[in-house]
Write a protein that holds these residues in place. Structure first.
Motif, mmCIF file in Angstrom:
data_model
loop_
_atom_site.group_PDB
_atom_site.id
_atom_site.type_symbol
_atom_site.label_atom_id
_atom_site.label_comp_id
_atom_site.label_asym_id
_atom_site.label_seq_id
_atom_site.Cartn_x
_atom_site.Cartn_y
_atom_site.Cartn_z
ATOM 1 N N UNK A 182 19.510 22.435 36.994
ATOM 2 C CA UNK A 182 20.788 22.698 36.334
ATOM 3 C C UNK A 182 20.685 22.460 34.829
ATOM 4 N N UNK A 183 19.967 21.411 34.441
ATOM 5 C CA UNK A 183 19.797 21.120 33.019
ATOM 6 C C UNK A 183 19.100 22.259 32.286
ATOM 7 N N UNK A 184 18.117 22.864 32.933
ATOM 8 C CA UNK A 184 17.390 23.954 32.280
ATOM 9 C C UNK A 184 18.323 25.114 31.956
ATOM 10 N N UNK A 185 19.269 25.385 32.855
ATOM 11 C CA UNK A 185 20.246 26.451 32.580
ATOM 12 C C UNK A 185 21.168 26.057 31.436
ATOM 13 N N UNK A 186 21.598 24.787 31.435
ATOM 14 C CA UNK A 186 22.467 24.299 30.362
ATOM 15 C C UNK A 186 21.746 24.345 29.018
ATOM 16 N N UNK A 187 20.507 23.875 28.988
ATOM 17 C CA UNK A 187 19.760 23.838 27.734
ATOM 18 C C UNK A 187 19.469 25.239 27.213
ATOM 19 N N UNK A 188 19.242 26.179 28.135
ATOM 20 C CA UNK A 188 19.055 27.573 27.713
ATOM 21 C C UNK A 188 20.326 28.096 27.057
ATOM 22 N N UNK A 189 21.472 27.718 27.619
ATOM 23 C CA UNK A 189 22.744 28.112 27.009
ATOM 24 C C UNK A 189 22.956 27.479 25.653
ATOM 25 N N UNK A 190 22.551 26.214 25.512
ATOM 26 C CA UNK A 190 22.650 25.554 24.212
ATOM 27 C C UNK A 190 21.848 26.315 23.156
ATOM 28 N N UNK A 191 20.637 26.749 23.529
ATOM 29 C CA UNK A 191 19.806 27.476 22.569
ATOM 30 C C UNK A 191 20.449 28.795 22.187
ATOM 31 N N UNK A 192 21.046 29.481 23.177
ATOM 32 C CA UNK A 192 21.727 30.745 22.899
ATOM 33 C C UNK A 192 22.866 30.540 21.898
ATOM 34 N N UNK A 193 23.559 29.405 22.047
ATOM 35 C CA UNK A 193 24.684 29.105 21.162
ATOM 36 C C UNK A 193 24.235 28.404 19.876
ATOM 37 N N UNK A 194 22.902 28.315 19.695
ATOM 38 C CA UNK A 194 22.323 27.713 18.491
ATOM 39 C C UNK A 194 22.660 26.223 18.354
ATOM 40 N N UNK A 195 22.889 25.565 19.467
ATOM 41 C CA UNK A 195 23.034 24.106 19.474
ATOM 42 C C UNK A 195 21.628 23.538 19.581
ATOM 43 N N UNK A 196 21.231 22.685 18.648
ATOM 44 C CA UNK A 196 19.834 22.298 18.594
ATOM 45 C C UNK A 196 19.591 20.808 18.802
ATOM 46 N N UNK A 197 20.626 20.078 19.211
ATOM 47 C CA UNK A 197 20.432 18.668 19.525
ATOM 48 C C UNK A 197 21.345 18.306 20.683
ATOM 49 N N UNK A 198 20.805 17.672 21.709
ATOM 50 C CA UNK A 198 21.603 17.300 22.876
ATOM 51 C C UNK A 198 21.172 15.947 23.394
ATOM 52 N N UNK A 199 22.148 15.178 23.867
ATOM 53 C CA UNK A 199 21.879 13.878 24.469
ATOM 54 C C UNK A 199 22.289 13.915 25.934
ATOM 55 N N UNK A 200 21.334 13.631 26.812
ATOM 56 C CA UNK A 200 21.574 13.574 28.248
ATOM 57 C C UNK A 200 21.558 12.107 28.642
#
Length: 292
Positions: free
Chosen positions: A234-252
């Motif tokens: 599930x995280x891989x799908x979320x992180x792929x979406x973050x990249x699409x939206x140009x979000x480049x930093x995430x804390x899990x």
């Protein structure tokens, strides 16, 4: 035609609570090659962004620090951010957060009043500022909680997030203990309290999730392997979406009761599985390890 997101000029707006470390962040960004402008009225964001069109070489990275020192001008920040996001500019909002106790201590240590306290106390000013900044906090692209960070740790945090022009998504997998509070800067939170607690195993109690014995015990519990496998998928799908939206930093954030055993072991395992992704730059932190 709209410019590809990876080629858009970058404008970083830094705001947040007074005393949460804006000056430190500004200095750290300058060290990483950003052009930093402090205490800018929001009305000047448009003209500042026009600097991008004057660049004849690599598109510049500009960071502007905007805060309540701008008085009535500050209230229009959301409006001007919306206008910039409609243009071919990669605008991100970095919000600096800290809890009341940390902020009061910092203001008392420098013996300066809070800019919004008026005739009241420092805590009165903090409460008023937190209320005024609520909508910005909710719309921020990145949140740094600096409550437990010293100057050097905050500088390192900035370096992790903004050091290079790499388009890789920077992910921090953080363990924590629920009894010490939720991480204010978490993008995603998972609760590991469904796993039997190693604390009740006498031979494991003094050890941590970094120890192989504890890690093996946690990962061997019924349902844990399946959970980790599905959560990482599930995280891989979320992180792929973050990249699409140009979000480049995430804390899990991965939590258990005290942040010593289960959350540490699971955070390490999740990070190990995500490390295979070439588009992700990983770091692992254990916020509450050693607090007991």
């Amino acid at each position: 035609m709209s410019m590809d997101a990876s080629r858009k000029p970058e404008l970083l707006v830094v705001t947040g609570m007074s005393g949460a470390g804006r000056s430190t962040v500004g200095n750290a960004l300058e060290d990483q090659g950003w052009y930093v402008i402090d205490n800018l009225p929001p009305q000047l964001l448009g003209p500042i962004s026009d600097l991008f069109s004057l660049s004849k070489a690599t598109l510049p990275r500009i960071a502007v620090i905007i805060d309540v020192r701008g008085g009535e001008f500050f209230n229009e920040l959301q409006t001007y951010l919306g206008q910039l996001r409609a243009r071919d500019i990669n605008v991100r909002l970095l919000y600096l957060e800290a809890n009341d106790q940390a902020l009061v201590k910092r203001f008392e240590s420098v013996r300066r009043p809070h800019p919004l306290q008026g005739e009241g106390t420092v805590l009165d000013g903090i409460t008023r500022e937190r209320k005024e900044l609520l909508s910005l906090r909710e719309s921020a692209d990145i949140v740094f909680d600096t409550s437990e960070l010293n100057v050097h740790q905050l500088t390192n945090r900035v370096a992790e997030a903004f050091a290079t022009n790499s388009r890789a998504l920077k992910v921090n997998v953080m363990s924590f203990g629920f009894k010490y509070g939720l991480p204010a800067d978490a993008d995603l939170v998972a609760d590991m309290r469904f796993i039997p607690n190693p604390h009740w195993q006498e031979q494991l109690r003094s050890k941590t999730g970094n120890d192989p014995e504890v890690s093996q015990y946690v990962l061997a519990q019924p349902g844990v392997a399946d959970f980790v496998e599905h959560y990482v998928a599930a995280l891989k799908s979320v992180l792929a979406g973050y990249r699409t939206e140009n979000k480049r930093f995430a804390t899990i954030a991965i939590g258990c009761t005290g942040g010593k055993h289960r959350s540490v072991a699971i955070a390490n395992r999740i990070a190990a599985l995500l490390a295979a992704d070439p588009d992700v730059t990983l770091s692992v932190s254990h916020r509450d390890l050693g607090r007991e």
